[in-house]
Design an enzyme around this catalytic site. Sequence first.
Site, PDB file in Angstrom:
ATOM      1  N   GLY A 147       0.809  -1.216   0.000  1.00  9.39           N
ATOM      2  CA  GLY A 147       0.000   0.000   0.000  1.00  9.39           C
ATOM      3  C   GLY A 147       0.842   1.266   0.000  1.00  9.39           C
ATOM      4  O   GLY A 147       1.550   1.544   0.959  1.00  9.39           O
ATOM      5  N   VAL A 151       1.146   6.676   4.838  1.00  9.93           N
ATOM      6  CA  VAL A 151       2.101   6.015   5.735  1.00  9.93           C
ATOM      7  C   VAL A 151       3.127   5.225   4.928  1.00  9.93           C
ATOM      8  O   VAL A 151       4.331   5.279   5.199  1.00  9.93           O
ATOM      9  CB  VAL A 151       1.383   5.093   6.735  1.00  9.93           C
ATOM     10  CG1 VAL A 151       2.394   4.354   7.600  1.00  9.93           C
ATOM     11  CG2 VAL A 151       0.423   5.885   7.611  1.00  9.93           C
ATOM     12  N   ASP A 170       0.837  -2.289  -4.836  1.00 10.70           N
ATOM     13  CA  ASP A 170      -0.309  -1.374  -4.808  1.00 10.70           C
ATOM     14  C   ASP A 170      -0.879  -1.326  -6.212  1.00 10.70           C
ATOM     15  O   ASP A 170      -0.243  -0.794  -7.132  1.00 10.70           O
ATOM     16  CB  ASP A 170       0.119   0.029  -4.356  1.00 10.70           C
ATOM     17  CG  ASP A 170      -1.080   0.941  -4.103  1.00 10.70           C
ATOM     18  OD1 ASP A 170      -2.048   0.878  -4.880  1.00 10.70           O
ATOM     19  OD2 ASP A 170      -1.037   1.729  -3.138  1.00 10.70           O
ATOM     20  N   THR A 229       0.315  -2.029  10.981  1.00  9.76           N
ATOM     21  CA  THR A 229      -0.112  -0.801  11.647  1.00  9.76           C
ATOM     22  C   THR A 229      -1.332  -0.224  10.942  1.00  9.76           C
ATOM     23  O   THR A 229      -1.694   0.933  11.179  1.00  9.76           O
ATOM     24  CB  THR A 229       1.014   0.254  11.642  1.00  9.76           C
ATOM     25  OG1 THR A 229       1.399   0.520  10.281  1.00  9.76           O
ATOM     26  CG2 THR A 229       2.215  -0.214  12.430  1.00  9.76           C
ATOM     27  N   ALA A 230      -1.961  -1.022  10.081  1.00  5.38           N
ATOM     28  CA  ALA A 230      -3.124  -0.559   9.321  1.00  5.38           C
ATOM     29  C   ALA A 230      -4.404  -0.882  10.092  1.00  5.38           C
ATOM     30  O   ALA A 230      -4.830  -0.117  10.946  1.00  5.38           O
ATOM     31  CB  ALA A 230      -3.124  -1.177   7.929  1.00  5.38           C
ATOM     32  N   ARG A 231      -5.004  -2.033   9.825  1.00  9.47           N
ATOM     33  CA  ARG A 231      -6.192  -2.483  10.555  1.00  9.47           C
ATOM     34  C   ARG A 231      -6.186  -4.003  10.624  1.00  9.47           C
ATOM     35  O   ARG A 231      -5.767  -4.691   9.683  1.00  9.47           O
ATOM     36  CB  ARG A 231      -7.489  -2.009   9.886  1.00  9.47           C
ATOM     37  CG  ARG A 231      -7.817  -0.538  10.079  1.00  9.47           C
ATOM     38  CD  ARG A 231      -8.095  -0.211  11.546  1.00  9.47           C
ATOM     39  NE  ARG A 231      -8.540   1.162  11.752  1.00  9.47           N
ATOM     40  CZ  ARG A 231      -7.744   2.193  11.953  1.00  9.47           C
ATOM     41  NH1 ARG A 231      -6.426   2.010  11.938  1.00  9.47           N
ATOM     42  NH2 ARG A 231      -8.232   3.397  12.146  1.00  9.47           N
ATOM     43  N   ASP A 254       0.193  -3.609  15.800  1.00  8.62           N
ATOM     44  CA  ASP A 254      -0.354  -2.488  16.563  1.00  8.62           C
ATOM     45  C   ASP A 254      -1.876  -2.471  16.484  1.00  8.62           C
ATOM     46  O   ASP A 254      -2.511  -1.669  17.146  1.00  8.62           O
ATOM     47  CB  ASP A 254       0.205  -1.166  16.032  1.00  8.62           C
ATOM     48  CG  ASP A 254      -0.147   0.017  16.916  1.00  8.62           C
ATOM     49  OD1 ASP A 254       0.134  -0.054  18.131  1.00  8.62           O
ATOM     50  OD2 ASP A 254      -0.725   0.992  16.407  1.00  8.62           O
ATOM     51  N   GLU A 259     -10.431  -5.259  18.476  1.00  8.30           N
ATOM     52  CA  GLU A 259      -9.386  -4.455  19.104  1.00  8.30           C
ATOM     53  C   GLU A 259      -9.881  -3.913  20.438  1.00  8.30           C
ATOM     54  O   GLU A 259     -10.898  -3.218  20.466  1.00  8.30           O
ATOM     55  CB  GLU A 259      -9.021  -3.306  18.166  1.00  8.30           C
ATOM     56  CG  GLU A 259      -7.757  -2.579  18.511  1.00  8.30           C
ATOM     57  CD  GLU A 259      -7.347  -1.603  17.419  1.00  8.30           C
ATOM     58  OE1 GLU A 259      -7.604  -0.394  17.592  1.00  8.30           O
ATOM     59  OE2 GLU A 259      -6.811  -2.048  16.390  1.00  8.30           O
ATOM     60  N   HIS A 278      -2.654  -0.173  19.587  1.00  9.15           N
ATOM     61  CA  HIS A 278      -2.985   0.910  18.647  1.00  9.15           C
ATOM     62  C   HIS A 278      -2.344   2.230  19.082  1.00  9.15           C
ATOM     63  O   HIS A 278      -3.011   3.251  19.238  1.00  9.15           O
ATOM     64  CB  HIS A 278      -4.504   1.068  18.542  1.00  9.15           C
ATOM     65  CG  HIS A 278      -4.941   1.654  17.227  1.00  9.15           C
ATOM     66  ND1 HIS A 278      -6.068   1.262  16.570  1.00  9.15           N
ATOM     67  CD2 HIS A 278      -4.384   2.632  16.449  1.00  9.15           C
ATOM     68  CE1 HIS A 278      -6.210   1.945  15.451  1.00  9.15           C
ATOM     69  NE2 HIS A 278      -5.189   2.790  15.353  1.00  9.15           N
TER      70      HIS A 278
END
Length: 320
Positions: A147, A151, A170, A229-231, A254, A259, A278
């Site tokens: 991606g 970020v 990407d 660190t995305a979702r 993260d 969550e 997070h």
Amino acid sequence: MQIALLAPQHKFLSVFHSSHIARLQQLGTYVDAVFIMSADDVLPKLAGVQAVVSTWGMPCLDEKMLAAMPRLEAVFYAAGSVKGFYTAEAASRGVVVSSAAPVNAIPVANYTLGAILLSQKRFFQQVGKPYSVAVPGLYHPVVGIIGASLVGRALIELLRPFECRILLYDPTISEADASTMQVELVDLPRLMSLSDIVSLHAPNLPQLKHMINEPLLALMRDGSTFINTARGALVDEAALIKHLALGRIYAVLDVSDPEPPPSGHAFYALPNVTYTPHIAGSMGDECYAMADFALDELQRYINGSRLRNKVDYDTLSRLA
């Protein structure tokens, strides 16, 4: 110009400093619309407002809110995603929306760089223990970035001094774009199979749920590290846990889905997993940078200058 600071009090206190209020007062007629429980409490203050500055907890620009602000021209959001409040009604009225997402991306990229450097030393597995784990080190590692988001792009720049081979997946990026970024554009299976570190920075879209799945995780090299660190919803976590439980790969996470993970979850127990709650995004004094950005954008708007991060409503479906 009437400028309202429209935000819930508990969020306002973490993002805006007294210096920001002083600056707002210099830029126009300042309206204090910080609310404690509900934005309904401050609606009567908003009739003459032309610009709104806000942050996390910004009220939705629905018909009720727009009716309370008939003169509204623009919103300057001192946070990341605007999906929670930017509506078709606002777009049809020509309301300009700017987001501080580029600033919020910087702490996430910094966190990810730290995770890459420390994971290549097996730091997380060796704290307080005698030397006992093989360390891959950081000599020309292959870093796969999923991606080219804000970020992802910030991370690419941070990696420059480390002489990494950077692979990028990407589907929205052209070969020419990749060449400009000085990265190798590859398909996702190739990225997963060649990378020493895989770092996920894709948007959290319904069609991308579990985009990182069992077949792709099976391609990861033994001893490689997966960073998210995305979702959490982007990853088939059951498949990830399977490979982690084999001790074959490492992970720095993260985010999770749900969550936080429930008590007793494998992410808390596996020795090759580092889980943080997070914290990669803006925290503490980092949040003031988002307020700085929002007020800089307001200044540009007042001056008639081009905004740095104007959000096009038609692109929301592709954004994080």
